[in-house]
Design a protein around this motif. Structure first.
Motif, PDB file in Angstrom:
ATOM      1  N   ILE A 231       0.710  -1.340   0.173  1.00 57.30           N
ATOM      2  CA  ILE A 231       0.082  -0.023  -0.276  1.00 57.30           C
ATOM      3  C   ILE A 231       0.711   0.767   0.027  1.00 57.30           C
ATOM      4  O   ILE A 231       0.054   2.057  -1.098  1.00 57.30           O
ATOM      5  N   ASN A 234       2.244   1.658  -3.082  1.00 54.57           N
ATOM      6  CA  ASN A 234       1.544   2.004  -4.407  1.00 54.57           C
ATOM      7  C   ASN A 234       1.181   3.651  -4.409  1.00 54.57           C
ATOM      8  O   ASN A 234       0.956   4.387  -5.555  1.00 54.57           O
ATOM      9  N   THR A 235       0.830   3.953  -2.890  1.00 56.55           N
ATOM     10  CA  THR A 235      -0.081   5.775  -2.451  1.00 56.55           C
ATOM     11  C   THR A 235       2.077   6.680  -3.188  1.00 56.55           C
ATOM     12  O   THR A 235       1.354   7.552  -3.806  1.00 56.55           O
ATOM     13  N   ASP A 236       3.372   5.681  -3.297  1.00 52.46           N
ATOM     14  CA  ASP A 236       4.193   6.509  -3.313  1.00 52.46           C
ATOM     15  C   ASP A 236       4.254   6.628  -5.108  1.00 52.46           C
ATOM     16  O   ASP A 236       4.686   8.006  -5.302  1.00 52.46           O
ATOM     17  N   LEU A 239       1.256   9.256  -5.698  1.00 51.01           N
ATOM     18  CA  LEU A 239       1.938  11.020  -5.765  1.00 51.01           C
ATOM     19  C   LEU A 239       2.646  10.839  -6.222  1.00 51.01           C
ATOM     20  O   LEU A 239       3.195  12.076  -6.527  1.00 51.01           O
ATOM     21  N   ARG A 249      -5.102  13.644  -5.754  1.00 45.53           N
ATOM     22  CA  ARG A 249      -4.093  13.711  -4.575  1.00 45.53           C
ATOM     23  C   ARG A 249      -4.136  13.812  -3.434  1.00 45.53           C
ATOM     24  O   ARG A 249      -3.695  13.611  -2.367  1.00 45.53           O
ATOM     25  N   VAL A 252      -4.692   9.956  -2.118  1.00 49.17           N
ATOM     26  CA  VAL A 252      -4.000   9.317  -1.911  1.00 49.17           C
ATOM     27  C   VAL A 252      -2.779   9.874  -0.879  1.00 49.17           C
ATOM     28  O   VAL A 252      -2.652   8.706  -0.145  1.00 49.17           O
ATOM     29  N   LYS A 253      -2.987  11.009  -0.485  1.00 46.62           N
ATOM     30  CA  LYS A 253      -2.575  11.408   0.264  1.00 46.62           C
ATOM     31  C   LYS A 253      -2.689  10.883   1.748  1.00 46.62           C
ATOM     32  O   LYS A 253      -2.270  10.450   2.707  1.00 46.62           O
ATOM     33  N   THR A 255      -4.184   8.171   2.269  1.00 47.81           N
ATOM     34  CA  THR A 255      -3.942   7.148   2.354  1.00 47.81           C
ATOM     35  C   THR A 255      -2.918   6.538   2.688  1.00 47.81           C
ATOM     36  O   THR A 255      -2.403   5.997   3.113  1.00 47.81           O
ATOM     37  N   ALA A 256      -2.009   7.148   2.332  1.00 50.87           N
ATOM     38  CA  ALA A 256      -0.164   7.418   2.428  1.00 50.87           C
ATOM     39  C   ALA A 256      -0.012   7.815   4.206  1.00 50.87           C
ATOM     40  O   ALA A 256       0.674   7.217   4.136  1.00 50.87           O
TER      41      ALA A 256
END
Length: 433
Positions: A231, A234-236, A239, A249, A252-253, A255-256
């Protein structure tokens, strides 16, 4: 923590044994004590009755085996034939007559008993070192003097003193006391063994449950590491995509960030699982550790953190403080305490770090000035997932596992960790190894 769990189970076992032994011991001591009291009272009755017989019997009367029952024992089951001697003493202290009992008494002992009885304000007494009991009674003795022309009867005030040898009764009572003490000791030893076995049997399911919980935490943490790593990766990647829309974004941020928090939690749980194994863990090293150098390195590492939070660290570290343990764990312990102090120190205050070795026990203390911890929260500071400030979010307050890990590390090294907090003294965490 397993070490804490083992301590808790051990405490429960000891409490079970202590309660069992205390209750049984009280009953046993009560029963044996009552028999001793009964024996003592019976012996005192025998002594008093023997003394009464000595005071009232004819001076020439000899005790007879198979003779008539003693009038002072009538209805009590038989005679009390203790060695008894009676003497009549004149008002000026001269022994006029002694009974013809078949016993002998040392003249110095007789003199001591007579003088003691005459000088005492009581009618009854004992000379414990001589194993003698005495009782006196004032009386009048009449005797007749006859001459060639007349006879004259004279009445003189005298004191009769009855003396009883209590050696046999004292020896019997002392022997009974010794026997009772042996019985109590043997019974408590047997009870301890039985109670310990029963306690181990009764707490077996509890210990198994703790072991199951420990394994679950370790296994679940290991299983979560891989999907979390995916996870985060994938988020990196998302981003890093410059074509990602601003709204996307933001999600996603978020989630990260949550994935990062989850990874931190998983790492803490794995660390907790390691400390769960305690000193018996195969991963724990047992080497000589320069604790002075280790704490000094932690102070340098968090000096910048403290500066960013508007405070400073002042250290007082004794040189050459060594312990046997795991350097990685001890470093983690020091950093947890430094991090905790930096988070909660008030702006403009000083964090005090001290490492000493009083009485040969290395002692690390970290003190910060800030909002004092409520007294009711202090006993729970080292509980898992516990945070004294319920309103503090995870970014500043963590997950409440840091101090639990610190406690596990300290106990795994045979040490303790305590906390105190007040507005005057600040909040101090003290580790003694």
């Amino acid at each position: 923590m397993a070490h804490s769990n083992r301590n808790m189970i051990s405490e429960l076992r000891w409490k079970f044994v202590a309660i069992s032994m205390a209750l049984t011991g009280i009953v046993l001591v009560g029963v044996l004590g009552s028999t001793l009291i009964t024996t003592w009272n019976t012996q005192q009755d025998i002594i008093r009755e023997s003394l009464e017989r000595g005071l009232h019997d004819d001076m020439g009367n000899l005790p007879q085996v198979g003779g008539p029952r003693d009038k002072f024992r009538e209805g009590n089951g038989g005679d009390s034939h203790l060695l008894t001697l009676a003497v009549d003493v004149s008002s000026d202290g001269v022994i006029i007559e002694t009974s013809r009992s078949p016993i002998a008494i040392n003249s110095s002992v007789l003199t001591e008993v007579v003088n003691t009885a005459l000088d005492s304000e009581q009618d009854y007494g004992r000379l414990n070192d001589l194993h003698i009991a005495w009782k006196r009674q004032d009386k009048y003795t009449s005797y007749t003097e006859e001459t060639l022309l007349s006879s004259e009867t004279t009445t003189e005030a005298t004191t009769r003193i009855a003396i009883v040898d209590t050696t046999a009764l004292d020896s019997a009572f002392a022997e009974q006391v010794n026997n009772d003490l042996v019985i109590v000791a043997v019974a408590l030893a047997a009870l301890f063994a039985i109670s310990w076995g029963l306690a181990s049997w009764a707490l077996g399911p509890v210990e198994a449950a703790w072991e199951g919980q420990k394994r679950f935490i370790a296994d679940a943490s290991h299983e979560l590491k891989t999907p979390l790593a995916v996870i985060v990766a994938n988020t990196d990647i998302l981003l890093a995509d410059e074509g990602l829309g601003e709204e996307s974004r933001r999600w996603v941020k978020s989630t990260a960030d949550e994935a990062a928090n989850m990874r931190t939690l998983v790492n803490d749980l794995l660390e907790l699982a390691r400390t769960d194994e305690g000193a018996g863990s195969k991963t724990m090293q047992h080497v000589d550790v320069d604790l002075s150098d280790l704490v000094d390195s932690a102070v340098l590492e968090f000096d910048a953190v403290a500066f960013e939070n508007g405070c400073q660290i002042e250290a007082s570290i004794d040189e050459n403080v060594h312990v046997e343990g795991d350097p990685e764990w001890l470093a983690r312990l020091s950093k947890i305490l430094m991090d905790n102090a930096c988070k909660y120190a008030a702006v403009g205050t000083t964090i005090e770090v001290s490492l000493t070795r009083p009485l040969g026990h290395p002692t690390l203390s970290v003190t910060n000035q800030g909002k004092p911890i409520d007294e009711e929260d202090l006993p729970h500071l080292f509980d898992r997932f516990y945070r004294s400030d319920k309103a503090r979010d995870r970014e500043t307050g963590g997950f409440g596992l840091g101090l639990a890990i610190a406690k596990g590390i300290a106990e795994s090294h045979g040490g303790t960790i305590t906390a105190t907090s007040s507005a005057e003294e600040g909040t101090r965490f003290t580790v003694t190894l």
